[in-house]
Motif scaffolding. Structure first.
Motif, PDB file in Angstrom:
ATOM      1  N   GLN A   1      39.689  45.642  31.368  1.00  0.00           N
ATOM      2  CA  GLN A   1      40.851  44.756  31.280  1.00  0.00           C
ATOM      3  C   GLN A   1      41.553  44.681  32.618  1.00  0.00           C
ATOM      4  N   ASP A   2      42.099  43.488  32.928  1.00  0.00           N
ATOM      5  CA  ASP A   2      42.856  43.273  34.153  1.00  0.00           C
ATOM      6  C   ASP A   2      43.826  42.134  33.903  1.00  0.00           C
ATOM      7  N   ASN A   3      44.999  42.189  34.543  1.00  0.00           N
ATOM      8  CA  ASN A   3      46.005  41.158  34.308  1.00  0.00           C
ATOM      9  C   ASN A   3      45.514  39.765  34.684  1.00  0.00           C
ATOM     10  N   ALA A   4      44.695  39.676  35.727  1.00  0.00           N
ATOM     11  CA  ALA A   4      44.197  38.379  36.186  1.00  0.00           C
ATOM     12  C   ALA A   4      43.019  37.892  35.368  1.00  0.00           C
ATOM     13  N   GLY A   5      42.456  38.732  34.516  1.00  0.00           N
ATOM     14  CA  GLY A   5      41.286  38.372  33.728  1.00  0.00           C
ATOM     15  C   GLY A   5      40.326  39.540  33.671  1.00  0.00           C
ATOM     16  N   PRO A   6      39.576  39.679  32.589  1.00  0.00           N
ATOM     17  CA  PRO A   6      38.697  40.844  32.437  1.00  0.00           C
ATOM     18  C   PRO A   6      37.572  40.865  33.466  1.00  0.00           C
ATOM     19  N   TRP A   7      37.143  42.076  33.810  1.00  0.00           N
ATOM     20  CA  TRP A   7      35.962  42.288  34.638  1.00  0.00           C
ATOM     21  C   TRP A   7      34.802  42.630  33.713  1.00  0.00           C
ATOM     22  N   ILE A   8      33.674  41.963  33.896  1.00  0.00           N
ATOM     23  CA  ILE A   8      32.481  42.215  33.089  1.00  0.00           C
ATOM     24  C   ILE A   8      31.412  42.801  34.005  1.00  0.00           C
TER      25      ILE A   8
ATOM     26  N   GLN B   1      34.429  38.637  37.438  1.00  0.00           N
ATOM     27  CA  GLN B   1      35.832  38.535  37.045  1.00  0.00           C
ATOM     28  C   GLN B   1      36.059  37.178  36.403  1.00  0.00           C
ATOM     29  N   CYS B   2      36.536  37.182  35.166  1.00  0.00           N
ATOM     30  CA  CYS B   2      36.827  35.935  34.464  1.00  0.00           C
ATOM     31  C   CYS B   2      38.168  35.390  34.935  1.00  0.00           C
ATOM     32  N   THR B   3      38.196  34.138  35.319  1.00  0.00           N
ATOM     33  CA  THR B   3      39.412  33.498  35.804  1.00  0.00           C
ATOM     34  C   THR B   3      39.707  32.271  34.956  1.00  0.00           C
ATOM     35  N   VAL B   4      40.863  31.662  35.199  1.00  0.00           N
ATOM     36  CA  VAL B   4      41.283  30.467  34.479  1.00  0.00           C
ATOM     37  C   VAL B   4      41.181  29.283  35.430  1.00  0.00           C
ATOM     38  N   PRO B   5      40.503  28.214  35.042  1.00  0.00           N
ATOM     39  CA  PRO B   5      40.343  27.073  35.947  1.00  0.00           C
ATOM     40  C   PRO B   5      41.651  26.330  36.160  1.00  0.00           C
TER      41      PRO B   5
ATOM     42  N   GLY C   1      33.560  27.832  37.931  1.00  0.00           N
ATOM     43  CA  GLY C   1      34.808  27.274  37.444  1.00  0.00           C
ATOM     44  C   GLY C   1      35.675  28.282  36.729  1.00  0.00           C
ATOM     45  N   MET C   2      35.079  29.274  36.050  1.00  0.00           N
ATOM     46  CA  MET C   2      35.870  30.248  35.298  1.00  0.00           C
ATOM     47  C   MET C   2      35.503  31.681  35.631  1.00  0.00           C
ATOM     48  N   SER C   3      34.802  31.918  36.715  1.00  0.00           N
ATOM     49  CA  SER C   3      34.446  33.292  37.060  1.00  0.00           C
ATOM     50  C   SER C   3      34.015  33.387  38.513  1.00  0.00           C
ATOM     51  N   ARG C   4      34.089  34.614  39.013  1.00  0.00           N
ATOM     52  CA  ARG C   4      33.512  34.963  40.315  1.00  0.00           C
ATOM     53  C   ARG C   4      32.648  36.199  40.106  1.00  0.00           C
ATOM     54  N   VAL C   5      31.481  36.213  40.736  1.00  0.00           N
ATOM     55  CA  VAL C   5      30.524  37.294  40.517  1.00  0.00           C
ATOM     56  C   VAL C   5      30.164  37.924  41.854  1.00  0.00           C
ATOM     57  N   TRP C   6      30.146  39.258  41.864  1.00  0.00           N
ATOM     58  CA  TRP C   6      29.776  40.006  43.063  1.00  0.00           C
ATOM     59  C   TRP C   6      28.632  40.967  42.734  1.00  0.00           C
TER      60      TRP C   6
ATOM     61  N   GLU D   1      35.984  46.956  48.295  1.00  0.00           N
ATOM     62  CA  GLU D   1      36.974  47.382  47.307  1.00  0.00           C
ATOM     63  C   GLU D   1      36.261  47.964  46.087  1.00  0.00           C
ATOM     64  N   VAL D   2      36.899  48.973  45.477  1.00  0.00           N
ATOM     65  CA  VAL D   2      36.342  49.627  44.304  1.00  0.00           C
ATOM     66  C   VAL D   2      37.065  49.112  43.061  1.00  0.00           C
ATOM     67  N   VAL D   3      36.321  48.619  42.107  1.00  0.00           N
ATOM     68  CA  VAL D   3      36.856  48.065  40.871  1.00  0.00           C
ATOM     69  C   VAL D   3      36.634  49.071  39.746  1.00  0.00           C
ATOM     70  N   ALA D   4      37.670  49.259  38.928  1.00  0.00           N
ATOM     71  CA  ALA D   4      37.604  50.176  37.776  1.00  0.00           C
ATOM     72  C   ALA D   4      37.227  51.592  38.187  1.00  0.00           C
ATOM     73  N   GLY D   5      37.547  51.964  39.415  1.00  0.00           N
ATOM     74  CA  GLY D   5      37.343  53.322  39.882  1.00  0.00           C
ATOM     75  C   GLY D   5      35.907  53.703  40.178  1.00  0.00           C
ATOM     76  N   ARG D   6      34.956  52.730  40.119  1.00  0.00           N
ATOM     77  CA  ARG D   6      33.576  53.138  40.340  1.00  0.00           C
ATOM     78  C   ARG D   6      32.669  52.061  40.940  1.00  0.00           C
ATOM     79  N   TYR D   7      33.017  50.791  40.815  1.00  0.00           N
ATOM     80  CA  TYR D   7      32.115  49.732  41.248  1.00  0.00           C
ATOM     81  C   TYR D   7      32.568  49.171  42.596  1.00  0.00           C
TER      82      TYR D   7
END
Length: 530
Positions: free
Chosen positions: A86-93, A44-48, A22-27, A6-12
């Protein structure tokens, strides 16, 4: 879970998972627009799990602002953030990808490190923290798992905490959320709800202690044991630190006002590492914010804002006196006797009630190994499994036939009395827990507790407090008395409302053992649900 490819933010383009915390997933991802092959780490920052809807709203509302604030920090010893989306589920860093191993992994696989090497690592991390402070932010999650040692030898501090600015930290604290790893969090953050540069220095000290000793400063068999030790005992004396011992002792002082300052830390590290030139050049750590609050784009108000929770900058913020600290929401302990210089911290142990479950989750997450920029985690569990997983060690669930559930210390045998009433006793005979339906109306529980007080018949009874809990439907009654053996006791009765019903949680223990038993009580209070 984001599918591979999957492509995130049109490029990644997502290549493979690196971490699941606990509060993020990293790829690991490839940048399709870079023109040349380039790998990045994308988080992707998530909420525990385990938070109230209001707490989840506050975290979501502040996540993007805090991520942007951290992203503006630039230093060779800090992970370089390329973009925040920005993303509804949490920001992508989007971050640089550093082929590396974490300090945690190195110690686990190769053992403790020599003091000189640890001092070199400490200088790099301290320089990164100085750069963060220059940008007006704290890190608030310094630990061995967040210190990367690159394949090229570069030392990189990664993974800022979810709140890094003074306003963001205050907003989460007022919502009853204090995040960190129990083995490395500064005691004042957990028990006093204050976060300063000195808090980052404590965590730096705990991290360096782990590197040179091969274990954290508080090595206990359970998270509850770590919290109990953090509340009122000094860290275990280092045995292998050698010339680093004075530095570690000075960084791990319980009172932040007496903790070593940055000038002293930097000088001591340089001496042990054999480095003469300052790691900071002419730039030194400033004890106050050095830059104004970062601007935040306008956005639609959330439920958290409508509920008068703190909002990011450029939004109307409520008066601090109207906010409800977690300690009040759960029933803050009142101590009428000052014992010694450390009592200021002991008095606040019950303030940890709102965060113990979350800290236990983070402690369990931190137990896994790391790969590249993050921790390798097990697949995300279902909601029910995740709730069970956050229980501290030495606790188990009691599901009552009447409909409520609560975490109880292992070995405490239940004694069902009537429908909706059960008692538990510590096998050693020191503490008693009883849960029952509240017999009076839920509308005025303070009046009900005052009526109960009129009927109490125990020797040497003394009321400590009977009061409503601000911001929560419930009340608390604390008192002292003598048991039939003339032992000084202390009791607490906490009324918890659940819909149309209310329950009474009673806790009694020897007065001398009150502080030692508080971690168990806070777990009971924070896990009760009906």
């Amino acid at each position: 879970m984001v599918p591979l490819g999957e492509v995130v933010a049109g490029r990644y383009r997502i290549l493979r998972p690196l971490a699941n915390g606990g509060m993020s997933r990293v790829w690991l991802a490839s940048d399709d627009r870079a023109g040349v092959a380039r790998h990045v780490a994308i988080k992707q920052c998530t909420v525990p799990d385990g938070l109230s809807p209001e707490q989840r709203d506050v975290i979501r509302e502040w996540a993007f602002h805090e991520a942007r604030a951290a992203a503006r920090v630039r230093h060779p010893n800090l992970i370089h953030t390329l973009e925040v989306c920005q993303d509804n589920a949490g920001p992508w860093i989007v971050m640089e990808y550093v082929p590396s191993r974490s300090l945690q992994e190195i110690v686990e696989t190769e053992g403790s490190l020599p003091p000189a090497r640890v001092a070199e690592i400490g200088l790099a991390v301290l320089a990164a923290l100085a750069a963060a402070n220059d940008a007006g932010v704290l890190h608030l999650d310094v630990k061995p798992g967040n210190v990367l040692i690159g394949d090229d030898g570069r030392v990189v501090l990664t993974d800022f905490g979810p709140a890094v600015t003074s306003a963001g930290i205050q907003a989460l604290t007022e919502a009853g959320v204090v995040l960190g790893s129990p083995k490395y969090i500064a005691p004042e953050r957990l028990f006093e709800h204050t976060s300063t540069v000195a808090s980052d220095l404590w965590s730096l000290g705990a991290t360096l202690y782990h590197a040179v000793e091969g274990r954290p400063p508080y090595l206990r068999s359970s998270t509850t044991g770590v919290l109990r030790a953090l509340a009122d005992t000094e860290p275990d004396p280092p045995r292998q630190a050698g010339p680093l011992t004075p530095l570690l002792t000075g960084l791990l002082r319980r009172d932040p006002a007496t903790r070593l300052g940055v000038h002293e830390v930097e000088a001591k590290l340089r001496k042990v590492a054999g480095v003469r030139r300052s790691a900071f050049g002419r730039r030194w750590w400033k004890p106050t914010w050095s830059r104004p609050t970062l601007p935040e784009p306008a956005h639609e108000a959330t439920a958290a804002e409508r509920a008068t929770r703190a909002a990011p900058p450029q939004e109307t913020q409520p008066d601090a006196s109207q906010m409800t600290p977690a300690a009040e929401a759960l029933g803050r302990s009142v101590d009428e006797v000052e014992e010694d210089g450390r009592t200021w911290l002991r008095r606040r142990l019950s303030a940890a009630a709102a965060v113990i479950t979350l800290l236990a989750l983070l402690a369990a997450v931190a137990a896994n190994a790391r790969d590249g920029n993050g921790d390798i985690r097990q697949p995300v569990q279902s909601s029910a499994a995740a709730v069970a997983a956050v229980l501290p060690e030495e606790f188990g669930w009691w599901t009552d036939p009447s409909g409520f559930r609560v975490a109880v210390p292992d070995g405490w045998r239940p004694d069902p009395l009537t429908d909706g009433e059960v008692s538990f006793a510590d096998p050693t005979g020191g503490t008693m827990l009883r849960i029952s339906r509240w017999p009076g109306p839920a509308a005025d529980v303070v009046a009900g507790l005052l009526a109960q007080e009129q009927d109490i018949a125990v020797p040497a009874y003394r009321r400590l407090r009977i009061e409503a809990l601000p911001g929560a439907t419930g009340a608390v009654w604390e008192y002292t008395f003598l048991n039939p053996d003339s032992v000084a006791m202390r009791g607490l009765r906490r009324v918890v409302a659940s819909g149309a019903e209310a329950y009474l949680i009673e806790w009694r223990t020897a007065r001398d053992a009150w502080h030692a038993a508080l971690p168990q009580l806070t777990v009971v209070l924070s896990t009760f649900a009906a």
